[in-house]
Design a protein around this motif. Structure first.
Motif, short mmCIF file in Angstrom:
data_model
loop_
_atom_site.label_atom_id
_atom_site.label_comp_id
_atom_site.label_asym_id
_atom_site.label_seq_id
_atom_site.Cartn_x
_atom_site.Cartn_y
_atom_site.Cartn_z
N GLU A 1 0.83 -1.21 0.00
CA GLU A 1 0.00 0.00 0.00
C GLU A 1 0.86 1.26 0.00
O GLU A 1 0.50 2.26 -0.62
CB GLU A 1 -0.93 0.00 1.22
N VAL A 2 1.99 1.21 0.69
CA VAL A 2 2.87 2.38 0.73
C VAL A 2 3.50 2.62 -0.64
O VAL A 2 3.63 3.76 -1.08
CB VAL A 2 3.95 2.21 1.82
N HIS A 3 3.90 1.55 -1.30
CA HIS A 3 4.44 1.71 -2.66
C HIS A 3 3.42 2.40 -3.56
O HIS A 3 3.75 3.30 -4.33
CB HIS A 3 4.82 0.36 -3.25
N ASP A 4 2.17 1.98 -3.44
CA ASP A 4 1.13 2.55 -4.30
C ASP A 4 0.84 4.01 -3.97
O ASP A 4 0.20 4.70 -4.77
CB ASP A 4 -0.16 1.73 -4.18
N SER A 5 1.30 4.50 -2.83
CA SER A 5 1.07 5.90 -2.49
C SER A 5 1.86 6.84 -3.38
O SER A 5 1.42 7.96 -3.65
CB SER A 5 1.40 6.16 -1.01
N HIS A 6 3.02 6.40 -3.85
CA HIS A 6 3.77 7.27 -4.76
C HIS A 6 3.62 6.88 -6.22
O HIS A 6 4.07 7.58 -7.11
CB HIS A 6 5.26 7.36 -4.37
N HIS A 7 2.98 5.74 -6.47
CA HIS A 7 2.66 5.35 -7.85
C HIS A 7 1.20 4.87 -7.91
O HIS A 7 0.93 3.70 -8.18
CB HIS A 7 3.61 4.25 -8.33
N PRO A 8 0.25 5.77 -7.65
CA PRO A 8 -1.15 5.34 -7.55
C PRO A 8 -1.81 5.03 -8.88
O PRO A 8 -2.82 4.33 -8.92
CB PRO A 8 -1.83 6.54 -6.87
N LEU B 1 -0.21 12.76 -4.08
CA LEU B 1 -0.49 13.54 -2.88
C LEU B 1 -1.87 13.22 -2.32
O LEU B 1 -2.04 13.05 -1.11
CB LEU B 1 -0.38 15.04 -3.19
N ARG B 2 -2.84 13.12 -3.20
CA ARG B 2 -4.19 12.78 -2.74
C ARG B 2 -4.20 11.39 -2.09
O ARG B 2 -4.83 11.19 -1.04
CB ARG B 2 -5.17 12.82 -3.91
N ARG B 3 -3.51 10.45 -2.73
CA ARG B 3 -3.45 9.09 -2.18
C ARG B 3 -2.78 9.09 -0.81
O ARG B 3 -3.24 8.42 0.13
CB ARG B 3 -2.70 8.18 -3.16
N CYS B 4 -1.69 9.83 -0.66
CA CYS B 4 -0.97 9.88 0.62
C CYS B 4 -1.84 10.46 1.72
O CYS B 4 -1.86 9.95 2.84
CB CYS B 4 0.31 10.67 0.48
N LYS B 5 -2.55 11.52 1.41
CA LYS B 5 -3.43 12.14 2.41
C LYS B 5 -4.48 11.15 2.89
O LYS B 5 -4.75 11.03 4.10
CB LYS B 5 -4.10 13.38 1.82
N PHE C 1 10.54 6.25 7.19
CA PHE C 1 11.32 7.01 6.22
C PHE C 1 10.42 7.79 5.27
O PHE C 1 10.68 8.96 4.97
CB PHE C 1 12.22 6.07 5.41
N ALA C 2 9.36 7.16 4.81
CA ALA C 2 8.48 7.79 3.82
C ALA C 2 7.60 8.87 4.42
O ALA C 2 7.37 9.91 3.79
CB ALA C 2 7.62 6.73 3.14
N PHE C 3 7.11 8.62 5.63
CA PHE C 3 6.15 9.54 6.25
C PHE C 3 6.56 9.86 7.69
O PHE C 3 5.85 9.50 8.65
CB PHE C 3 4.75 8.92 6.23
N ASN D 1 4.57 14.95 0.18
CA ASN D 1 3.72 13.83 0.62
C ASN D 1 3.83 13.58 2.12
O ASN D 1 3.11 12.72 2.65
CB ASN D 1 4.07 12.55 -0.13
N ASP D 2 4.71 14.28 2.80
CA ASP D 2 4.92 14.07 4.23
C ASP D 2 3.87 14.85 5.00
O ASP D 2 4.16 15.87 5.63
CB ASP D 2 6.34 14.53 4.60
N VAL D 3 2.65 14.34 4.96
CA VAL D 3 1.52 15.06 5.54
C VAL D 3 1.26 14.60 6.97
O VAL D 3 1.73 13.54 7.40
CB VAL D 3 0.24 14.87 4.68
#
Length: 252
Positions: free
Chosen positions: A117-124, A139-143, A193-195, A247-249
């Motif tokens: 799921e985390v991988h898909d956050s930057h390649h949705p 960005l929308r996916r990460c939020k 690391f990602a968030f 993306n670090d929301v």
């Protein structure tokens, strides 16, 4: 002499091969790793098994993608499949009858929620498109993921660690350390690391204290600590876990 374990995976990023490195390192097992080779040599070694004219060998079919594990004449792929193979050999699948299935289920859950799921956050949209071509969607996916899915996953692991069904103790099976603990550690480490903003807020909330205690406890295990401080540990960069400031929301 027993056949050595051979990990066939990319260099320059932890990726899915990191779970296999961690189980081998924790067990103190001897292994080779194409990820330790220079970039060009590593790519050649991996590409050999992915070439169109490679049709398999010694009873092993061709596989879609690394990581691959070679052990004697056996070659297998898929992270979870490799872990289920190595776990019993390295004594990291629990001590009770049927624990191997419990450990596999826990590891798969971590990989599904805190890796895929985390991988898909930057390649949705598509893995074939670059991040910049789907930046707005990312960005929308990460939020949405941080607001809804991250608390759900951390809450589940808090519950699993509070359960006494595996006996009292700090690990997912109570006092028995297994490769599921390693998988959860690596997933948590990658999400941190990602968030970092959301993960730090989750930690400070106190709602997931058992989860973050496990993360720290795994890091402190002697063999894991030695590995993490060595050059064998790949640095996060372009793989599953990527840090993009936009993306670090916040979690809240």
């Amino acid at each position: 002499m027993a056949a050595p374990y051979e990990l066939i995976y990319y260099t320059g990023v932890p990726g899915r091969g990191e779970h296999i490195r961690l189980i081998l390192e924790e067990a103190g097992a001897s292994y080779t790793d194409t990820g330790s080779l220079p970039m060009d040599k590593c790519r050649e070694a991996v590409a050999e098994y992915l070439a169109d004219d490679y049709l398999g060998e010694k009873g092993n079919p061709p596989y879609f993608a690394p990581p691959l594990l070679k052990h004697g004449e056996l070659i297998i792929s898929q992270t979870s499949n490799i872990l289920t193979y190595l776990g019993p050999k390295l004594g990291l699948t629990g001590s009770r009858e049927n624990d191997s299935y419990r450990v596999n289920a826990l590891a798969l859950t971590a990989l599904d929620g805190l890796s895929d799921e985390v991988h898909d956050s930057h390649h949705p949209i598509s893995v074939e498109l670059s991040y910049k071509d789907q930046k707005e969607e990312s960005l929308r996916r990460c939020k949405e993921w941080i607001k809804d899915r991250l608390p759900m996953h951390l809450g589940y692991w808090q519950k699993a660690l509070r359960s006494d069904e595996g006996g009292p103790g700090p690990w997912l099976l109570g006092s028995t350390f297994t490769y599921a603990d390693l998988v959860l550690f690596q997933c948590l480490d990658g999400v941190q690391f990602a968030f970092p903003k959301a993960m730090n807020q989750a930690k400070d909330s106190g709602k997931y204290d058992r989860v973050f205690q496990l993360w720290e406890a795994v890091k402190a295990r002697p063999n894991v600590a030695a590995y993490l401080s060595s050059e064998r540990r790949q640095k996060y960069d372009w793989g599953i876990y990527r840090y993009y400031p936009v993306n670090d929301v916040s979690l809240y």
